[in-house]
Design a protein around this motif. Structure first.
Motif, PDB file in Angstrom:
ATOM      1  N   UNK A  69      31.227  10.817  -9.131  1.00 37.49           N
ATOM      2  CA  UNK A  69      31.615  12.207  -9.338  1.00 37.49           C
ATOM      3  C   UNK A  69      31.327  13.000  -8.078  1.00 37.49           C
ATOM      4  N   UNK A  70      31.292  14.316  -8.171  1.00 31.03           N
ATOM      5  CA  UNK A  70      31.057  15.143  -6.977  1.00 31.03           C
ATOM      6  C   UNK A  70      29.706  14.824  -6.329  1.00 31.03           C
ATOM      7  N   UNK A  74      26.821  14.704   2.836  1.00 25.22           N
ATOM      8  CA  UNK A  74      25.723  13.981   3.499  1.00 25.22           C
ATOM      9  C   UNK A  74      25.302  12.759   2.678  1.00 25.22           C
ATOM     10  N   UNK A  75      25.297  12.879   1.349  1.00 21.23           N
ATOM     11  CA  UNK A  75      24.944  11.740   0.497  1.00 21.23           C
ATOM     12  C   UNK A  75      26.049  10.683   0.512  1.00 21.23           C
ATOM     13  N   UNK A  98      45.706  14.559  -0.806  1.00 22.16           N
ATOM     14  CA  UNK A  98      45.480  15.068  -2.152  1.00 22.16           C
ATOM     15  C   UNK A  98      44.534  14.230  -2.996  1.00 22.16           C
ATOM     16  N   UNK A  99      43.799  13.312  -2.373  1.00 21.35           N
ATOM     17  CA  UNK A  99      42.910  12.430  -3.126  1.00 21.35           C
ATOM     18  C   UNK A  99      41.499  12.984  -3.295  1.00 21.35           C
ATOM     19  N   UNK A 100      41.058  13.848  -2.369  1.00 15.35           N
ATOM     20  CA  UNK A 100      39.727  14.436  -2.478  1.00 15.35           C
ATOM     21  C   UNK A 100      39.806  15.938  -2.269  1.00 15.35           C
ATOM     22  N   UNK A 101      38.753  16.589  -2.730  1.00 14.16           N
ATOM     23  CA  UNK A 101      38.606  18.032  -2.549  1.00 14.16           C
ATOM     24  C   UNK A 101      37.190  18.263  -2.040  1.00 14.16           C
ATOM     25  N   UNK A 102      37.068  19.151  -1.056  1.00 15.12           N
ATOM     26  CA  UNK A 102      35.742  19.540  -0.553  1.00 15.12           C
ATOM     27  C   UNK A 102      35.549  21.015  -0.849  1.00 15.12           C
ATOM     28  N   UNK A 112      28.219  20.664   1.582  1.00 10.83           N
ATOM     29  CA  UNK A 112      29.588  20.515   1.098  1.00 10.83           C
ATOM     30  C   UNK A 112      29.618  19.443   0.016  1.00 10.83           C
ATOM     31  N   UNK A 113      30.249  19.771  -1.114  1.00  8.30           N
ATOM     32  CA  UNK A 113      30.475  18.789  -2.176  1.00  8.30           C
ATOM     33  C   UNK A 113      31.844  18.164  -1.981  1.00  8.30           C
ATOM     34  N   UNK A 114      31.914  16.869  -2.223  1.00  2.00           N
ATOM     35  CA  UNK A 114      33.179  16.133  -2.137  1.00  2.00           C
ATOM     36  C   UNK A 114      33.421  15.507  -3.494  1.00  2.00           C
TER      37      UNK A 114
END
Length: 179
Positions: A69-70, A74-75, A98-102, A112-114
């Protein structure tokens, strides 16, 4: 000094398919074989992924995101064990596709969450299918017992290398110490 390239036509055409080892690798025949197999496996995976619009390595990023999941960028970088600039470039391409969102982490605006997008669900199915094809191709000619034994031996090799490089989870280190 010239290394022996083997006598078979295919062996001469592709150094990865040599029948004989180069002189410098003669004290490490298994290591040489693992290197060649890893190279050929990556090439085969790359051919399958290209049909999905992915570059090699991007599938590992997506696999982690689908499972976790999100996550903080960095992780994610730590999880896939790649250079931060490489992961950033991968994420840019995956985001454009269109496969990921930051987005900013609501708990820490500096982070930043991915996350995988809903649109990437179809890609998940295709990556899974491609990895199944790769598995079938890689293990063709091996019976179930041989496949299980190969998996067992490779797991032990992975543990050895993991401990040697001090780059593994604590559980793998404990298993290695118990041997």
């Amino acid at each position: 000094m010239k290394a022996d390239t083997g006598t078979a036509g295919a062996a001469q055409a592709d150094p990865a398919c040599r029948e004989r080892l180069p002189l410098a690798a003669q004290d490490g025949p298994v290591s040489m074989t693992i290197s060649r197999v890893a190279r050929l496996h990556r090439i085969a995976a790359g051919k399958l992924l290209k049909g999905l619009g992915l570059y090699p390595g991007q599938e590992f990023v997506m696999m982690h995101l689908w499972d976790a999941g999100p996550v903080r960028q960095s992780d994610l970088i730590k999880a896939v064990d790649l250079d931060p600039s490489t992961v950033t470039k991968m994420l840019q391409r995956l985001e454009q596709a269109g496969h990921v969102r930051r987005r900013p982490d609501p708990d820490d605006r500096r982070a930043v969450l991915v996350e995988a997008t809903d649109a990437s669900c179809g890609l998940l199915t295709e990556v899974r299918r491609s990895w199944g094809e790769l598995e079938d191709h890689t293990l063709a000619g091996l019976d179930l017992g041989e496949r299980a034994e190969l998996a067992r031996l490779l797991a032990r090799v992975e543990t050895n290398l993991c401990v040697e490089t001090a780059d593994c989870p604590e559980e793998a280190r404990r298993q290695a110490l118990r041997r």
